[in-house]
Design a protein around this motif. Structure first.
Motif, PDB file in Angstrom:
ATOM      1  N   VAL A  84      -3.446  10.727  -6.412  1.00 29.40           N
ATOM      2  CA  VAL A  84      -3.474   9.293  -6.101  1.00 29.40           C
ATOM      3  C   VAL A  84      -3.189   8.445  -7.337  1.00 29.40           C
ATOM      4  O   VAL A  84      -3.308   7.222  -7.288  1.00 29.40           O
ATOM      5  CB  VAL A  84      -4.846   8.889  -5.507  1.00 29.40           C
ATOM      6  CG1 VAL A  84      -5.086   9.581  -4.181  1.00 29.40           C
ATOM      7  CG2 VAL A  84      -5.984   9.161  -6.482  1.00 29.40           C
ATOM      8  N   VAL A 139      -8.040   0.130  -4.821  1.00 34.46           N
ATOM      9  CA  VAL A 139      -8.525   0.584  -3.515  1.00 34.46           C
ATOM     10  C   VAL A 139      -9.056  -0.622  -2.743  1.00 34.46           C
ATOM     11  O   VAL A 139      -9.955  -1.329  -3.211  1.00 34.46           O
ATOM     12  CB  VAL A 139      -9.655   1.624  -3.653  1.00 34.46           C
ATOM     13  CG1 VAL A 139     -10.135   2.066  -2.267  1.00 34.46           C
ATOM     14  CG2 VAL A 139      -9.195   2.827  -4.467  1.00 34.46           C
ATOM     15  N   LEU A 141      -0.843   4.519   0.121  1.00 35.27           N
ATOM     16  CA  LEU A 141      -1.584   5.533   0.870  1.00 35.27           C
ATOM     17  C   LEU A 141      -2.611   4.876   1.780  1.00 35.27           C
ATOM     18  O   LEU A 141      -3.252   3.886   1.408  1.00 35.27           O
ATOM     19  CB  LEU A 141      -2.311   6.492  -0.087  1.00 35.27           C
ATOM     20  CG  LEU A 141      -1.465   7.279  -1.090  1.00 35.27           C
ATOM     21  CD1 LEU A 141      -2.379   8.063  -2.019  1.00 35.27           C
ATOM     22  CD2 LEU A 141      -0.484   8.199  -0.381  1.00 35.27           C
ATOM     23  N   TYR A 197       0.833  -1.211   0.000  1.00 36.19           N
ATOM     24  CA  TYR A 197       0.000   0.000   0.000  1.00 36.19           C
ATOM     25  C   TYR A 197       0.864   1.256   0.000  1.00 36.19           C
ATOM     26  O   TYR A 197       1.875   1.340   0.709  1.00 36.19           O
ATOM     27  CB  TYR A 197      -0.943  -0.003   1.207  1.00 36.19           C
ATOM     28  CG  TYR A 197      -1.964  -1.112   1.113  1.00 36.19           C
ATOM     29  CD1 TYR A 197      -3.101  -0.972   0.326  1.00 36.19           C
ATOM     30  CD2 TYR A 197      -1.757  -2.314   1.779  1.00 36.19           C
ATOM     31  CE1 TYR A 197      -4.018  -2.006   0.210  1.00 36.19           C
ATOM     32  CE2 TYR A 197      -2.669  -3.353   1.670  1.00 36.19           C
ATOM     33  CZ  TYR A 197      -3.796  -3.190   0.882  1.00 36.19           C
ATOM     34  OH  TYR A 197      -4.693  -4.221   0.760  1.00 36.19           O
ATOM     35  N   LYS A 217      -1.532   4.885  -7.441  1.00 37.01           N
ATOM     36  CA  LYS A 217      -1.292   4.467  -6.063  1.00 37.01           C
ATOM     37  C   LYS A 217      -2.227   3.320  -5.645  1.00 37.01           C
ATOM     38  O   LYS A 217      -3.361   3.226  -6.103  1.00 37.01           O
ATOM     39  CB  LYS A 217      -1.501   5.642  -5.101  1.00 37.01           C
ATOM     40  CG  LYS A 217      -0.667   6.872  -5.406  1.00 37.01           C
ATOM     41  CD  LYS A 217       0.803   6.634  -5.156  1.00 37.01           C
ATOM     42  CE  LYS A 217       1.616   7.931  -5.274  1.00 37.01           C
ATOM     43  NZ  LYS A 217       3.053   7.719  -5.051  1.00 37.01           N
ATOM     44  N   VAL A 259      -4.310   2.116  -2.637  1.00 43.64           N
ATOM     45  CA  VAL A 259      -4.893   2.855  -1.512  1.00 43.64           C
ATOM     46  C   VAL A 259      -5.606   1.907  -0.560  1.00 43.64           C
ATOM     47  O   VAL A 259      -6.345   1.011  -0.984  1.00 43.64           O
ATOM     48  CB  VAL A 259      -5.895   3.914  -2.031  1.00 43.64           C
ATOM     49  CG1 VAL A 259      -6.543   4.658  -0.872  1.00 43.64           C
ATOM     50  CG2 VAL A 259      -5.199   4.888  -2.980  1.00 43.64           C
ATOM     51  N   ALA A 313      -6.372   6.220  -9.006  1.00 46.15           N
ATOM     52  CA  ALA A 313      -5.848   5.218  -8.072  1.00 46.15           C
ATOM     53  C   ALA A 313      -5.788   3.862  -8.753  1.00 46.15           C
ATOM     54  O   ALA A 313      -6.729   3.447  -9.439  1.00 46.15           O
ATOM     55  CB  ALA A 313      -6.719   5.150  -6.825  1.00 46.15           C
TER      56      ALA A 313
END
Length: 241
Positions: free
Chosen positions: A192, A225, A119, A117, A195, A197, A222
């Motif tokens: 983001v 998630v 973030l 991860y 990324k 998350v 992102a």
């Protein structure tokens, strides 16, 4: 001090509100569970099957409908766990963030690859509610969890741009979806893109709030998630399929 569940005098300062027995009896969510929504497969619990697999509802859902990759709750929302979350969330008992986060990290270490991860993003409160409460409970949990995710930074990447009703007070899943639709936006200046998350919440019910947050994050690039909550609002029923 006395245990909020059984009334026993507290002889340790483990969490300040519950005795070790009541705290330890809070039922944890363990495999086999759905690899998408995190709900346990009740009919096969204790039958020796420990591999996780998608539930029928998640297998039937369109990928465009559910925007998070996976959701996971640490315990059932009942007994001492439910009492603790209510104290933490509504009565200012901030010190419970630590014990609740311990449950969450235990589940995450079992089910997630914590090193992947980038973030850790708490579900935001509307500014008026956060000002009244004095804190965002999901943000406190995120800070407590940070040490367990060595490559992740806690970032307030989301903002709640309009007030919403308390999800638990709404009876239907449709009302809950409508309640949070368009309620979140990216925080200005935070990116983001690409990324991975981890979204943090205190309780997952239908997952409507988490899904709306995940949708915003995904629209802004992102890569994935996942959702981690202290509790899932599901009941233990060994006879359901």
């Amino acid at each position: 001090e006395y245990c909020r569940a059984c009334g026993l005098r507290l002889l340790t300062d483990e969490n300040g509100f519950f005795c070790p027995d009541c705290w330890g009896r809070s039922p944890k969510i363990v495999p086999p569970l759905c690899t998408k929504c995190g709900k346990p497969h009740k009919a096969v619990i204790h039958f020796g099957l420990v591999a996780n697999f998608p539930c029928a509802e998640c297998r039937a859902a369109s990928p465009r409908t559910v925007r998070y990759r996976r959701a996971l709750g640490a315990v059932y929302y009942q007994d001492a766990a439910a009492d603790a979350i209510k104290l933490f969330k509504f009565q200012g008992r901030r010190r419970l963030a630590g014990p609740l986060a311990e449950w969450m990290l235990e589940a995450a270490e079992r089910e997630f690859d914590c090193e992947t991860y980038d973030l850790i993003v708490p579900v935001p409160l509307y500014r008026v509610r956060e000002r009244e409460r004095g804190y965002n409970q999901s943000a406190l949990l995120a800070q407590e969890l940070a040490g367990g995710f060595p490559n992740a930074e806690v970032v307030a990447a989301l903002t709640r741009i309009r007030p919403t009703q308390t999800q638990s007070l709404l009876r239907s899943e449709q009302l809950r979806r409508e309640n949070v639709r368009g309620a979140f936006a990216m925080t200005e200046g935070i990116g983001v893109k690409g990324k991975t998350v981890l979204l943090i919440d205190d309780v997952l019910t239908t997952g409507g709030t988490a899904n709306e947050c995940a949708a915003v994050l995904r629209r802004h690039g992102a890569g994935a998630v996942d959702v981690l909550s202290a509790a899932l609002a599901v009941t233990i029923d060994m006879h359901r399929t």
